[in-house]
Write a protein that holds these residues in place. Structure first.
Motif, mmCIF file in Angstrom:
data_model
loop_
_atom_site.group_PDB
_atom_site.id
_atom_site.type_symbol
_atom_site.label_atom_id
_atom_site.label_comp_id
_atom_site.label_asym_id
_atom_site.label_seq_id
_atom_site.Cartn_x
_atom_site.Cartn_y
_atom_site.Cartn_z
ATOM 1 N N LEU A 1 51.613 -14.734 17.238
ATOM 2 C CA LEU A 1 50.653 -15.598 18.108
ATOM 3 C C LEU A 1 50.373 -17.049 17.321
ATOM 4 O O LEU A 1 50.022 -16.861 16.092
ATOM 5 N N ALA A 2 50.652 -18.157 17.886
ATOM 6 C CA ALA A 2 50.097 -19.417 17.238
ATOM 7 C C ALA A 2 48.496 -19.435 17.177
ATOM 8 O O ALA A 2 48.028 -18.817 18.384
ATOM 9 N N ARG A 3 48.097 -19.937 16.350
ATOM 10 C CA ARG A 3 46.522 -20.045 15.986
ATOM 11 C C ARG A 3 45.866 -20.793 16.885
ATOM 12 O O ARG A 3 44.582 -20.621 17.396
ATOM 13 N N ASP A 4 46.406 -21.773 17.682
ATOM 14 C CA ASP A 4 45.608 -22.491 18.916
ATOM 15 C C ASP A 4 46.015 -22.015 20.035
ATOM 16 O O ASP A 4 45.662 -22.699 20.950
ATOM 17 N N VAL A 5 46.447 -20.611 20.023
ATOM 18 C CA VAL A 5 46.897 -20.066 21.501
ATOM 19 C C VAL A 5 45.929 -18.935 21.788
ATOM 20 O O VAL A 5 45.772 -18.073 20.973
ATOM 21 N N SER A 6 45.431 -19.048 23.006
ATOM 22 C CA SER A 6 44.678 -17.785 23.364
ATOM 23 C C SER A 6 45.268 -16.995 24.039
ATOM 24 O O SER A 6 45.242 -15.718 24.180
ATOM 25 N N LEU A 7 46.027 -17.497 25.187
ATOM 26 C CA LEU A 7 46.761 -16.773 26.049
ATOM 27 C C LEU A 7 48.241 -17.423 25.907
ATOM 28 O O LEU A 7 48.366 -18.698 26.346
ATOM 29 N N ILE A 8 49.451 -16.509 26.087
ATOM 30 C CA ILE A 8 50.565 -17.298 26.303
ATOM 31 C C ILE A 8 50.752 -17.686 27.705
ATOM 32 O O ILE A 8 50.675 -16.850 28.654
ATOM 33 N N SER A 9 50.926 -18.888 27.934
ATOM 34 C CA SER A 9 50.909 -19.463 29.358
ATOM 35 C C SER A 9 52.331 -19.621 29.835
ATOM 36 O O SER A 9 52.622 -19.845 31.121
ATOM 37 N N GLN A 10 53.339 -19.446 29.219
ATOM 38 C CA GLN A 10 54.855 -19.474 29.630
ATOM 39 C C GLN A 10 55.411 -18.284 29.097
ATOM 40 O O GLN A 10 55.294 -17.633 27.905
ATOM 41 N N ARG A 11 56.813 -18.038 30.052
ATOM 42 C CA ARG A 11 57.501 -16.931 29.665
ATOM 43 C C ARG A 11 58.246 -17.075 28.303
ATOM 44 O O ARG A 11 58.788 -18.265 28.112
ATOM 45 N N PRO A 12 58.201 -16.043 27.636
ATOM 46 C CA PRO A 12 59.036 -16.110 26.262
ATOM 47 C C PRO A 12 60.375 -16.303 26.476
ATOM 48 O O PRO A 12 60.950 -15.993 27.263
ATOM 49 N N PHE A 13 60.940 -17.136 25.467
ATOM 50 C CA PHE A 13 62.388 -17.369 25.245
ATOM 51 C C PHE A 13 62.766 -16.959 23.752
ATOM 52 O O PHE A 13 62.436 -17.763 22.869
ATOM 53 N N ARG A 14 63.132 -15.792 23.567
ATOM 54 C CA ARG A 14 63.909 -15.237 22.243
ATOM 55 C C ARG A 14 65.203 -15.544 21.955
ATOM 56 O O ARG A 14 66.189 -15.056 23.000
ATOM 57 N N ALA A 15 65.605 -16.047 20.924
ATOM 58 C CA ALA A 15 66.952 -16.404 20.710
ATOM 59 C C ALA A 15 67.416 -16.109 19.440
ATOM 60 O O ALA A 15 67.475 -16.699 18.346
ATOM 61 N N PRO A 16 67.871 -14.517 19.070
ATOM 62 C CA PRO A 16 67.878 -14.051 17.994
ATOM 63 C C PRO A 16 69.342 -14.591 17.295
ATOM 64 O O PRO A 16 70.055 -14.554 18.357
ATOM 65 N N HIS A 17 69.555 -14.663 16.128
ATOM 66 C CA HIS A 17 70.761 -14.985 15.287
ATOM 67 C C HIS A 17 71.818 -13.830 15.752
ATOM 68 O O HIS A 17 71.104 -12.466 15.772
ATOM 69 N N HIS A 18 73.211 -14.038 15.724
ATOM 70 C CA HIS A 18 74.000 -12.977 15.944
ATOM 71 C C HIS A 18 74.072 -11.706 14.916
ATOM 72 O O HIS A 18 74.823 -10.757 14.967
#
Length: 515
Positions: free
Chosen positions: A259-276
């Motif tokens: 969680l980023a330090r300037d964020v209180s609540l995540i406001s957008q749906r996560p997008f995770r793109a792990p490397h293969h």
């Protein structure tokens, strides 16, 4: 003297109250009990240096600290602050009358500075549940903790501030964050927009259908055709997070330390793109101290797997159970933790090892056998959980340079939200079902049964295109979503026809077509 301070330990997504009992008596040694890991055992060295640098006497002998309950493993550096306050109280340097009013958590630097720790949000939720008056945390964690209402949250820069506050010296105000205002302001701020995507109208349509019904999707096309570019824009057309979804998602990222330090609540749906090259453990979570993996970090959002056949077979196969159950359980000898993982799987892949099978502008050098082996890296059971198969071709430069900007994400999102509202009303009687992708077989027959003409079309398509039996229910689910996008109460033949077009990889002759 004997004193108690309070903190919390996080197991999974839940925090448990920990009582730090500190006793100073006659003796010759320092004792720490309560299943502490290495980071907790090393806390005495950090606390000693911090107290010395602040001018306090450091108890060297006769000190016993117990972390209760003693049979629960304690991990991390977050117990530094409550242990330090307990030591000061035990030797009489600090009045302990207010200790029971506050929960404390934070790591100490050798100069007494408070450093941020992870999993503050679950700790704050626990503090409110236990009816503590307030929570004292490092300043860098304050926005995260202040999300919890009906709890006074104090952010402190160093140990001296905490001592002054608990002794009644100085004036400190609890942090107040207008969570709702900040949350709604950030919901529609996207850096990427579908207006930047020129051409590829059929693929954008497939992504719209996928977003409207929560369907998993795979894109098959040559390198440079825009698969990753369009996948990254998918969150901009998904329905906005509700506050409940945001809180759950934020908790997962808090526990993982993402969680980023300037964020209180995540406001957008996560997008995770792990490397293969990602490992199985990194994907599903786990480790000696179990942590959420990529599939849990994608909860309520999108997990994008680029170059899907390049993932290890074991990593691919562990996706099957989370896609079905929408949760992952990690078991250890003495306990198990469960993380939610309700995500949309969006994958991309080349059609063959060289990447140019079916591309009109490049010659494919792969044999049908090589193509089939490449496709077989994705097992049938995993492919069965992907509703939409979308073929994509590169846009020629002549067309690319002449095309006007595409439809903006905001316009597509409005249609997606309207379709999701229809589904929410439809599935109100069913707990845990909120989109078409989650329908059971019985629900498919109830809500997506085609009429006679549509059924005849589907029968003919399955016979001519050699579609597998597993494609039947997937086609009906997707057709139901297409009907919802059009506001149709019944599934019609045109909806079935479009849905059939999204099952390319189920065709028995897919790898036998001409190059």
């Amino acid at each position: 003297m004997f004193v108690k301070t309070f903190s919390a330990a996080v197991i999974g997504l839940e925090a448990t109250t920990i009582v730090i009992e500190v006793n100073l008596a006659h003796g010759i040694a320092y004792h720490l009990s309560g299943m502490a890991d290495t980071a907790v055992k090393e806390s005495y060295d950090r606390i000693s240096a911090a107290l010395h640098n602040l001018g306090y006497k450091v108890p060297m002998a006769g000190l016993t600290i117990n972390l209760s309950p003693a049979d629960l493993k304690k991990e991390g550096s977050g117990f530094d602050l409550p242990m330090a306050i307990g030591m000061l109280g035990a030797q009489g340097d600090l009045d302990g009358s207010r200790f029971q009013e506050y929960m404390l958590a934070g790591e100490l630097g050798l100069d007494g500075r408070l450093k941020p720790i992870r999993a503050i949000l679950p700790i704050a939720i626990r503090a409110r549940k236990e009816k503590f008056k307030g929570l004292i945390v490092p300043s860098e964690n304050i926005r995260e903790a202040a999300v919890v209402n009906n709890l006074d949250v104090y952010g402190m820069d160093n140990l001296a501030d905490v001592i002054a506050f608990l002794s009644g010296r100085g004036h400190y105000e609890p942090m107040v964050v207008d969570t709702r205002k900040e949350f709604f302001e950030r919901q529609s701020r996207f850096d990427l927009d579908f207006a930047d995507v020129k051409g590829q109208e059929s693929v954008k349509r497939a992504l719209e259908v996928s977003a409207a019904g929560g369907h998993n999707l795979i894109m098959i096309g040559p390198p440079g055709s825009g698969k990753s570019m369009m996948a990254k824009r998918l969150p901009s057309i998904l329905p906005p997070l509700s506050l409940a979804e945001s809180l759950e998602t934020t908790q997962i990222h808090s526990v993982a330390g993402k969680l980023a330090r300037d964020v209180s609540l995540i406001s957008q749906r996560p997008f995770r793109a792990p490397h293969h090259t990602i490992s199985q453990v990194a994907l599903v979570g786990g480790g000696n101290n179990p942590q959420p993996g990529e599939i849990s970090l994608a909860h309520n959002g999108v997990l994008f797997i680029d170059e899907m056949p390049e993932l290890s077979r074991s990593a691919l196969e562990v996706l099957r159970q989370p896609l079905e159950d929408r949760k992952i359980t990690i078991s250890r000898a003495k306990y198990s933790v469960e993380y939610p993982c309700s995500f949309m799987l969006v994958a991309s892949m080349n059609p063959c090892p060289c990447g140019y099978y079916g591309d009109p502008t490049h010659h494919c050098v792969c044999t049908p056998g090589q193509i089939q082996r490449y496709m077989n890296k994705i097992s049938g059971p995993l492919l069965d959980r992907i509703d939409i198969h979308c073929e994509i071709q590169a846009v020629p430069f002549a067309q690319l340079s002449q095309m006007q900007p595409g439809e903006p994400s905001a316009a597509i999102r409005e249609r997606v939200i309207a379709a999701r509202k229809i589904q929410e009303e439809r599935f109100k009687p069913y707990k845990g079902i909120h989109c078409n992708a989650m329908m059971t077989e019985r629900m498919i027959h109830q809500y997506a049964e085609p009429d006679e003409s549509s059924l005849a079309l589907l029968r003919m398509a399955m016979e001519r295109l050699k579609l597998s039996a597993r494609a039947y229910n997937r086609i009906l689910k997707v057709a139901r979503t297409i009907a919802d996008l059009e506001g149709s109460e019944i599934v019609q033949s045109q909806h079935i026809a479009e849905a059939v077009g999204y099952r390319n990889l189920d065709r028995g002759d897919w790898a036998e077509r001409g190059t």
